[in-house]
Design a protein around this motif. Sequence first.
Motif, PDB file in Angstrom:
ATOM      1  N   PHE A 175       0.920  -1.193  -0.174  1.00 60.22           N
ATOM      2  CA  PHE A 175      -0.044   0.043   0.016  1.00 60.22           C
ATOM      3  C   PHE A 175       0.969   1.107  -0.160  1.00 60.22           C
ATOM      4  CE2 PHE A 175      -2.088   3.269   2.258  1.00 60.22           C
ATOM      5  CZ  PHE A 175      -3.382   3.641   1.460  1.00 60.22           C
ATOM      6  N   TYR A 176       1.966   1.332   0.966  1.00 59.41           N
ATOM      7  CA  TYR A 176       2.471   2.697   1.007  1.00 59.41           C
ATOM      8  C   TYR A 176       3.320   2.732  -0.152  1.00 59.41           C
ATOM      9  CZ  TYR A 176       0.321   3.512   5.414  1.00 59.41           C
ATOM     10  OH  TYR A 176      -0.525   3.976   6.526  1.00 59.41           O
ATOM     11  N   THR A 177       4.070   1.669  -0.808  1.00 60.23           N
ATOM     12  CA  THR A 177       4.920   1.838  -1.809  1.00 60.23           C
ATOM     13  C   THR A 177       4.039   2.106  -2.973  1.00 60.23           C
ATOM     14  OG1 THR A 177       5.304  -0.523  -1.870  1.00 60.23           O
ATOM     15  CG2 THR A 177       6.958   0.896  -0.795  1.00 60.23           C
ATOM     16  N   GLU A 178       3.222   0.940  -3.498  1.00 62.07           N
ATOM     17  CA  GLU A 178       2.748   0.948  -4.849  1.00 62.07           C
ATOM     18  C   GLU A 178       1.548   1.873  -5.013  1.00 62.07           C
ATOM     19  OE1 GLU A 178       1.748  -3.105  -5.745  1.00 62.07           O
ATOM     20  OE2 GLU A 178       3.625  -3.659  -5.051  1.00 62.07           O
ATOM     21  N   THR A 179       0.626   1.988  -3.885  1.00 66.70           N
ATOM     22  CA  THR A 179      -0.530   2.928  -3.946  1.00 66.70           C
ATOM     23  C   THR A 179       0.014   4.475  -3.522  1.00 66.70           C
ATOM     24  OG1 THR A 179      -1.982   1.156  -3.243  1.00 66.70           O
ATOM     25  CG2 THR A 179      -2.932   3.051  -3.159  1.00 66.70           C
ATOM     26  N   LEU A 180       0.508   4.622  -2.609  1.00 64.09           N
ATOM     27  CA  LEU A 180       0.837   5.968  -2.339  1.00 64.09           C
ATOM     28  C   LEU A 180       1.986   6.575  -2.866  1.00 64.09           C
ATOM     29  CD1 LEU A 180       0.071   6.170   1.693  1.00 64.09           C
ATOM     30  CD2 LEU A 180      -1.448   6.569  -0.474  1.00 64.09           C
ATOM     31  N   GLY A 181       3.124   5.444  -3.318  1.00 63.14           N
ATOM     32  CA  GLY A 181       4.102   5.968  -4.171  1.00 63.14           C
ATOM     33  C   GLY A 181       5.487   6.539  -3.153  1.00 63.14           C
ATOM     34  N   MET A 182       5.135   5.981  -1.906  1.00 63.43           N
ATOM     35  CA  MET A 182       6.424   6.210  -1.138  1.00 63.43           C
ATOM     36  C   MET A 182       7.514   5.127  -1.097  1.00 63.43           C
ATOM     37  SD  MET A 182       4.076   7.115   2.470  1.00 63.43           S
ATOM     38  CE  MET A 182       5.426   8.346   3.125  1.00 63.43           C
ATOM     39  N   THR A 183       8.514   5.449  -0.467  1.00 66.04           N
ATOM     40  CA  THR A 183       9.991   4.599  -0.444  1.00 66.04           C
ATOM     41  C   THR A 183       9.977   4.072   0.885  1.00 66.04           C
ATOM     42  OG1 THR A 183      10.983   6.009  -2.207  1.00 66.04           O
ATOM     43  CG2 THR A 183      12.313   4.528  -1.009  1.00 66.04           C
ATOM     44  N   GLU A 184      10.123   2.758   0.843  1.00 62.58           N
ATOM     45  CA  GLU A 184      10.206   1.903   2.208  1.00 62.58           C
ATOM     46  C   GLU A 184      11.950   2.336   2.573  1.00 62.58           C
ATOM     47  OE1 GLU A 184      10.077  -2.095   4.922  1.00 62.58           O
ATOM     48  OE2 GLU A 184       9.505  -2.261   2.710  1.00 62.58           O
ATOM     49  N   LEU A 185      11.859   2.670   3.884  1.00 65.53           N
ATOM     50  CA  LEU A 185      13.460   3.030   4.453  1.00 65.53           C
ATOM     51  C   LEU A 185      13.621   1.841   5.274  1.00 65.53           C
ATOM     52  CD1 LEU A 185      12.792   6.604   5.828  1.00 65.53           C
ATOM     53  CD2 LEU A 185      13.991   5.916   3.875  1.00 65.53           C
ATOM     54  N   PRO A 186      14.911   1.453   5.333  1.00 61.99           N
ATOM     55  CA  PRO A 186      15.622   0.266   6.174  1.00 61.99           C
ATOM     56  C   PRO A 186      15.417   0.758   7.799  1.00 61.99           C
ATOM     57  CG  PRO A 186      17.365   1.271   4.900  1.00 61.99           C
ATOM     58  CD  PRO A 186      16.140   1.998   4.514  1.00 61.99           C
ATOM     59  N   LYS A 187      14.893  -0.163   8.574  1.00 61.35           N
ATOM     60  CA  LYS A 187      14.913   0.077   9.974  1.00 61.35           C
ATOM     61  C   LYS A 187      16.439  -0.216  10.565  1.00 61.35           C
ATOM     62  CE  LYS A 187      11.328  -0.611  12.423  1.00 61.35           C
ATOM     63  NZ  LYS A 187      10.146  -1.310  13.187  1.00 61.35           N
ATOM     64  N   PRO A 188      16.861   0.399  11.423  1.00 64.56           N
ATOM     65  CA  PRO A 188      17.820  -0.191  12.414  1.00 64.56           C
ATOM     66  C   PRO A 188      17.889  -1.375  12.789  1.00 64.56           C
ATOM     67  CG  PRO A 188      17.457   2.347  12.948  1.00 64.56           C
ATOM     68  CD  PRO A 188      16.115   1.783  12.036  1.00 64.56           C
ATOM     69  N   PRO A 189      18.619  -2.281  12.703  1.00 67.98           N
ATOM     70  CA  PRO A 189      18.481  -3.660  13.181  1.00 67.98           C
ATOM     71  C   PRO A 189      17.756  -3.911  14.717  1.00 67.98           C
ATOM     72  CG  PRO A 189      20.771  -3.466  12.176  1.00 67.98           C
ATOM     73  CD  PRO A 189      20.030  -2.083  12.157  1.00 67.98           C
ATOM     74  N   PRO A 190      18.169  -3.225  15.639  1.00 66.78           N
ATOM     75  CA  PRO A 190      17.569  -3.289  16.961  1.00 66.78           C
ATOM     76  C   PRO A 190      15.968  -3.000  16.803  1.00 66.78           C
ATOM     77  CG  PRO A 190      19.401  -2.159  17.296  1.00 66.78           C
ATOM     78  CD  PRO A 190      19.193  -2.118  15.759  1.00 66.78           C
ATOM     79  N   LEU A 191      15.540  -2.013  15.912  1.00 65.77           N
ATOM     80  CA  LEU A 191      14.310  -1.721  15.766  1.00 65.77           C
ATOM     81  C   LEU A 191      13.426  -2.712  14.670  1.00 65.77           C
ATOM     82  CD1 LEU A 191      14.490   1.992  15.627  1.00 65.77           C
ATOM     83  CD2 LEU A 191      13.923   0.927  17.573  1.00 65.77           C
ATOM     84  N   ALA A 192      14.324  -2.904  13.774  1.00 69.36           N
ATOM     85  CA  ALA A 192      13.833  -3.943  12.746  1.00 69.36           C
ATOM     86  C   ALA A 192      13.141  -5.431  13.278  1.00 69.36           C
ATOM     87  CB  ALA A 192      14.705  -4.484  11.718  1.00 69.36           C
ATOM     88  N   ALA A 193      13.997  -5.712  14.535  1.00 73.72           N
ATOM     89  CA  ALA A 193      13.500  -6.964  15.174  1.00 73.72           C
ATOM     90  C   ALA A 193      11.828  -6.891  15.742  1.00 73.72           C
ATOM     91  CB  ALA A 193      14.484  -7.402  16.391  1.00 73.72           C
ATOM     92  N   ARG A 194      11.581  -5.533  15.811  1.00 73.03           N
ATOM     93  CA  ARG A 194      10.285  -5.402  16.579  1.00 73.03           C
ATOM     94  C   ARG A 194       8.970  -5.506  15.468  1.00 73.03           C
ATOM     95  NH1 ARG A 194      11.417  -0.072  19.988  1.00 73.03           N
ATOM     96  NH2 ARG A 194      13.070  -0.530  21.089  1.00 73.03           N
ATOM     97  N   GLY A 195       9.419  -5.583  14.180  1.00 75.62           N
ATOM     98  CA  GLY A 195       8.419  -5.592  13.072  1.00 75.62           C
ATOM     99  C   GLY A 195       7.951  -4.206  12.814  1.00 75.62           C
ATOM    100  N   GLY A 196       7.116  -4.141  11.836  1.00 73.47           N
ATOM    101  CA  GLY A 196       6.929  -2.830  11.281  1.00 73.47           C
ATOM    102  C   GLY A 196       7.579  -2.421  10.205  1.00 73.47           C
ATOM    103  N   CYS A 197       7.234  -1.390   9.750  1.00 77.99           N
ATOM    104  CA  CYS A 197       7.738  -0.419   8.281  1.00 77.99           C
ATOM    105  C   CYS A 197       7.949   0.930   8.398  1.00 77.99           C
ATOM    106  CB  CYS A 197       6.929  -0.905   7.079  1.00 77.99           C
ATOM    107  SG  CYS A 197       6.371  -2.710   7.074  1.00 77.99           S
ATOM    108  N   TRP A 198       8.807   1.644   7.899  1.00 72.76           N
ATOM    109  CA  TRP A 198       9.099   2.736   7.990  1.00 72.76           C
ATOM    110  C   TRP A 198       9.002   3.454   6.252  1.00 72.76           C
ATOM    111  CZ3 TRP A 198      13.861   4.423  11.044  1.00 72.76           C
ATOM    112  CH2 TRP A 198      13.839   4.233  12.337  1.00 72.76           C
ATOM    113  N   PHE A 199       8.332   4.321   5.975  1.00 74.53           N
ATOM    114  CA  PHE A 199       8.210   4.926   4.554  1.00 74.53           C
ATOM    115  C   PHE A 199       8.628   6.407   4.597  1.00 74.53           C
ATOM    116  CE2 PHE A 199       5.494   1.304   5.382  1.00 74.53           C
ATOM    117  CZ  PHE A 199       5.907   0.474   4.226  1.00 74.53           C
TER     118      PHE A 199
END
Length: 117
Positions: A23-47
Motif C-alpha cells: 500500500f505505502y509503496t505501490e499505492t501511495l508512491g512512498m519509498t520504504e526505509l530500512p529500519k535499524p537492526p534493533p528496531l527491525a526486530a520489533r517488526g513494522g515498516c518505515w516509509f
Amino acid sequence: MLTSVDHVQLAAPPGSEPLLRRFYTETLGMTELPKPPPLAARGGCWFQAGTIHLHLGIETDFHPARKAHPGLRVTDIEAYAARLESHGTPVTWDTNLPGHLRFYASDPVGNRLEFLE
C-alpha cells in the motif's frame, strides 16, 4: 525549540507488513526505509516521500486509528485520488475545510489518512 515533525507513527497488527509495504509503496508512491537492526526486530515498516516520514509500528492489541490521522499535502489531488482508487482504495471527499481540496482514505489495516491540496 521545536523545529519540525520528524515522523508520524501509526500502529498496525502483527503480520501486516506485506500489506503495508504494498500500500505505502505501490499505492501511495512512498519509498520504504530500512529500519535499524534493533528496531527491525520489533517488526513494522518505515516509509518516506520527500520530507514526509511515516512509521508503522506493530501493536499486539491493534485498533485502527479511525479519527486520529496524519494530514498529507499532495499536488494534483484529483489525479492522486484517482491513483488510490485505481489501486482499489476508496476515497471520501470532504468540503468542510474552506480553501482546501481534501479527501480521506484508509490504509489496508484501517488507519485513517487525510490528503490535502
